[in-house]
Design a protein around this motif. Structure first.
Motif, PDB file in Angstrom:
ATOM      1  N   ILE A  47     -20.755  -2.347  25.872  1.00 44.57           N
ATOM      2  CA  ILE A  47     -21.452  -1.445  26.780  1.00 44.57           C
ATOM      3  C   ILE A  47     -20.397  -0.804  27.673  1.00 44.57           C
ATOM      4  O   ILE A  47     -19.641  -1.494  28.350  1.00 44.57           O
ATOM      5  CB  ILE A  47     -22.530  -2.181  27.611  1.00 44.57           C
ATOM      6  N   LEU A  69     -20.357  -4.847  19.724  1.00 43.14           N
ATOM      7  CA  LEU A  69     -21.063  -3.888  20.576  1.00 43.14           C
ATOM      8  C   LEU A  69     -20.529  -4.024  21.998  1.00 43.14           C
ATOM      9  O   LEU A  69     -20.579  -5.098  22.590  1.00 43.14           O
ATOM     10  CB  LEU A  69     -22.574  -4.134  20.555  1.00 43.14           C
ATOM     11  N   LEU A  90     -29.552  -4.779  24.957  1.00 40.53           N
ATOM     12  CA  LEU A  90     -28.175  -4.461  24.564  1.00 40.53           C
ATOM     13  C   LEU A  90     -27.220  -5.617  24.865  1.00 40.53           C
ATOM     14  O   LEU A  90     -26.380  -5.979  24.038  1.00 40.53           O
ATOM     15  CB  LEU A  90     -27.705  -3.192  25.263  1.00 40.53           C
ATOM     16  N   SER A 119     -29.603  -5.434  34.288  1.00 41.97           N
ATOM     17  CA  SER A 119     -30.368  -5.982  33.173  1.00 41.97           C
ATOM     18  C   SER A 119     -31.026  -7.311  33.522  1.00 41.97           C
ATOM     19  O   SER A 119     -31.978  -7.718  32.869  1.00 41.97           O
ATOM     20  CB  SER A 119     -29.480  -6.155  31.941  1.00 41.97           C
ATOM     21  N   THR A 163     -22.558   3.094  24.691  1.00 38.04           N
ATOM     22  CA  THR A 163     -21.967   1.917  24.055  1.00 38.04           C
ATOM     23  C   THR A 163     -20.894   2.329  23.063  1.00 38.04           C
ATOM     24  O   THR A 163     -20.896   3.440  22.548  1.00 38.04           O
ATOM     25  CB  THR A 163     -23.035   1.102  23.295  1.00 38.04           C
ATOM     26  N   ALA A 195     -27.984   4.692  24.111  1.00 37.47           N
ATOM     27  CA  ALA A 195     -29.346   4.161  24.164  1.00 37.47           C
ATOM     28  C   ALA A 195     -30.111   5.053  25.134  1.00 37.47           C
ATOM     29  O   ALA A 195     -29.751   5.157  26.308  1.00 37.47           O
ATOM     30  CB  ALA A 195     -29.348   2.721  24.635  1.00 37.47           C
ATOM     31  N   LEU A 238     -34.866  -1.897  19.990  1.00 38.98           N
ATOM     32  CA  LEU A 238     -34.978  -0.898  21.055  1.00 38.98           C
ATOM     33  C   LEU A 238     -36.228  -0.036  20.914  1.00 38.98           C
ATOM     34  O   LEU A 238     -36.793   0.398  21.914  1.00 38.98           O
ATOM     35  CB  LEU A 238     -33.728  -0.016  21.087  1.00 38.98           C
ATOM     36  N   TYR A 280     -19.788   1.375  19.454  1.00 38.48           N
ATOM     37  CA  TYR A 280     -20.402   0.694  18.314  1.00 38.48           C
ATOM     38  C   TYR A 280     -19.407   0.376  17.208  1.00 38.48           C
ATOM     39  O   TYR A 280     -19.800  -0.106  16.144  1.00 38.48           O
ATOM     40  CB  TYR A 280     -21.559   1.527  17.755  1.00 38.48           C
ATOM     41  N   LEU A 337     -30.605  -3.446  15.772  1.00 38.20           N
ATOM     42  CA  LEU A 337     -30.610  -3.083  17.196  1.00 38.20           C
ATOM     43  C   LEU A 337     -31.589  -1.950  17.450  1.00 38.20           C
ATOM     44  O   LEU A 337     -32.364  -1.994  18.415  1.00 38.20           O
ATOM     45  CB  LEU A 337     -29.198  -2.689  17.641  1.00 38.20           C
ATOM     46  N   PHE A 394     -31.594   4.743  19.863  1.00 36.47           N
ATOM     47  CA  PHE A 394     -30.161   4.448  19.853  1.00 36.47           C
ATOM     48  C   PHE A 394     -29.518   5.473  18.937  1.00 36.47           C
ATOM     49  O   PHE A 394     -29.658   5.406  17.720  1.00 36.47           O
ATOM     50  CB  PHE A 394     -29.932   3.016  19.351  1.00 36.47           C
TER      51      PHE A 394
END
Length: 178
Positions: free
Chosen positions: A112, A110, A100, A131, A32, A87, A49, A34, A45, A56
């Protein structure tokens, strides 16, 4: 290919070894961007997770490239550009990806980039589709309920027959002895 210095500095060798040891403990990696997230947002986050046995981590790109090269993991160098957080998931990577993407909806900073799931490289669109799939435990529960449904129907039918016979005043016939 990661950049390697002509003269290796002990601190960097240790840092690469530490990154490699972290990466070895996980099967799936989602990369990702950030940039723009606050410390509070990253902490929130990370907390979400952790519930899925995921970490992360912000890892220096060059160290990550060298560590992935040493682990014989290819095709991830494209994701290791700019500010990158990874992640790290041991299992149920689709649930991690879901967290995410849900977080990215609320916090557009954020982004991905892509991932390496089951040794296959996924771009952001593939990870988003991944996902949306049910998790491993959910799939097992669905299969078990499908297998269990016919048995429950047979048992309910037999019980209804026994209840009907006893309501009529007669006894249900005993099973035939072999």
């Amino acid at each position: 290919m990661a950049l390697m210095a002509k003269k290796l500095q002990p601190a960097k060798v240790e840092a690469i070894a530490e990154v490699k040891s972290i990466l070895e403990g996980y099967n799936d990696y989602i990369f990702t961007n950030y940039r723009g997230l606050t410390v509070e947002q990253i902490s929130a986050l990370r907390k979400q997770l952790r519930g899925k046995d995921c970490e992360f981590k912000v890892i220096k790109n060059n160290f990550a490239k060298v560590a992935f090269d040493e682990l014989k993991v290819e095709n991830v160098a494209d994701f290791l550009t700019g500010p990158t957080a990874v992640a790290l998931a041991k299992e149920d990577a689709n649930e991690v990806a879901k967290i995410l993407f849900d977080f990215a909806k609320d916090t557009p900073a954020l982004e991905i980039k892509g991932g390496l799931l089951d040794k296959e490289v996924y771009d952001a669109a593939k990870i988003e589709a991944f996902s949306k799939l049910p998790g491993k435990k959910q799939l097992i529960a669905m299969i078990m309920s499908t297998i269990n449904a016919p048995v429950q129907k047979v048992a309910a039918t037999l019980q209804a027959y026994v209840d009907k016979k006893s309501a009529e005043g007669g006894e249900a016939p005993a099973p035939a002895a072999e």
